[in-house]
Scaffold this motif. Structure first.
Motif, PDB file in Angstrom:
ATOM      1  N   SER A 100       0.829  -1.206   0.000  1.00  0.00           N
ATOM      2  CA  SER A 100       0.000   0.000   0.000  1.00  0.00           C
ATOM      3  C   SER A 100       0.864   1.257   0.000  1.00  0.00           C
ATOM      4  CB  SER A 100      -0.930  -0.002   1.221  1.00  0.00           C
ATOM      5  OG  SER A 100      -1.785  -1.125   1.199  1.00  0.00           O
ATOM      6  N   SER A 135       2.742   1.635  -3.435  1.00  0.00           N
ATOM      7  CA  SER A 135       1.874   2.148  -4.497  1.00  0.00           C
ATOM      8  C   SER A 135       1.495   3.598  -4.247  1.00  0.00           C
ATOM      9  CB  SER A 135       0.609   1.280  -4.591  1.00  0.00           C
ATOM     10  OG  SER A 135      -0.134   1.332  -3.381  1.00  0.00           O
ATOM     11  N   ALA A 136       1.308   3.970  -2.966  1.00  0.00           N
ATOM     12  CA  ALA A 136       0.958   5.356  -2.649  1.00  0.00           C
ATOM     13  C   ALA A 136       2.085   6.310  -3.045  1.00  0.00           C
ATOM     14  CB  ALA A 136       0.650   5.486  -1.159  1.00  0.00           C
ATOM     15  N   TYR A 180       1.497   9.122  -5.733  1.00  0.00           N
ATOM     16  CA  TYR A 180       1.684  10.485  -5.254  1.00  0.00           C
ATOM     17  C   TYR A 180       2.658  11.246  -6.145  1.00  0.00           C
ATOM     18  CZ  TYR A 180       1.020  13.791  -1.427  1.00  0.00           C
ATOM     19  OH  TYR A 180       0.648  14.851  -0.678  1.00  0.00           O
ATOM     20  N   GLU A 189       5.198  10.474   4.143  1.00  0.00           N
ATOM     21  CA  GLU A 189       4.337   9.321   3.926  1.00  0.00           C
ATOM     22  C   GLU A 189       5.152   8.093   3.524  1.00  0.00           C
ATOM     23  OE1 GLU A 189       1.244   8.575   4.275  1.00  0.00           O
ATOM     24  OE2 GLU A 189       0.355  10.475   4.835  1.00  0.00           O
TER      25      GLU A 189
END
Length: 251
Positions: free
Chosen positions: A128, A131-132, A136, A249
């Motif tokens: 997750s 891929s983020a 992004y 992030e």
């Protein structure tokens, strides 16, 4: 490459877990520090894999390959969500076995399942986050192109201010859950003595309502922050906020 660090981190027969267990002999503080350091160390390989993926994809076909790579990782999202649900099930099974006073052999089996659940949950989170990061980056490039920004220079004050604000947002969004107490001491004492039956439905309803209400401020923060920064500062500051948010992030 996303899976292997998590397998090493959670497998109780391998060195990292044994080292964390041995650190408990010196006290709780040592155990917390050692476990936190091990968690930070486990992201080296996934982050390196994401960096290599971005570099190679951009070398072949600029941003198009990065978007395709992001879609490739996102294609596993259904599997990731499915294996994430495995963790709470096995964890609750172990808790039920402990509270029911079952034999130690059953608890050992649930612990083994819990280790597997922690591994699958970590793998799902790794996919997750990976891929983020790619998505992004693609969205950031689309924003810069749409806003007609030719260069994002972090040495300029506007961009650096946005960088700090963007890095602060994920930490600010993690608001502590305010637990609501609806049961008095008398009812709790009755449950412990076995003279009253637990009200599971009410307990679940309280937690569900609280979780839904507590997610509103972070959602508002995500939606309003770009509007506020773009309106009162500039698009350069907003671009810096994108970069800061992406950095924190991913890390």
């Amino acid at each position: 490459m996303m899976k292997e660090p998590n397998h090493l981190k959670w497998n109780k027969l391998l060195g990292p877990v044994q080292n964390v267990a041995n650190s408990c002999r010196k006290g709780a503080a040592t155990n917390v520090i050692f476990g936190l350091a091990l968690g930070y160390q486990s992201v080296i390989i996934p982050i390196s894999a994401i960096a290599v993926n971005i570099f190679v994809s951009f070398s072949f076909s600029t941003m198009y390959d990065i978007v395709v790579a992001a879609l490739g990782i996102l294609s596993t999202i259904a599997t990731g969500l499915a294996i994430d649900a495995y963790g709470p099930i096995t964890d609750n099974a172990g808790g039920i076995a402990e509270m029911a006073g079952m034999i130690h052999r059953i608890r050992e089996r649930t612990d083994a399942l819990d280790v597997a659940a922690n591994t699958t949950a970590s793998i799902g989170k790794g996919f997750s986050i990976g891929s983020a990061a790619l998505v992004y980056l693609a969205l950031f490039v689309a924003f810069v192109s749409r806003a007609s920004i030719s260069n994002v220079d972090v040495l300029t004050p506007k961009v650096f201010i946005g960088l700090l604000i963007g890095a602060m947002l994920p930490v600010w969004a993690v608001l502590p859950l305010r637990w609501w107490r609806r049961f008095g001491d008398n009812s709790t004492l009755s449950l412990m003595e076995g003279t009253a039956k637990p009200d599971y439905a009410t307990c679940i309803q309280i937690l569900t309502d609280a979780s839904i209400k507590e997610i509103i401020p972070p959602s508002d923060l995500v939606m309003l922050t770009p509007l506020i920064i773009g309106t009162f500062f500039s698009v350069e500051t907003l671009s810096g906020g994108w970069l800061g948010h992406l950095y924190l992030e991913s890390s």
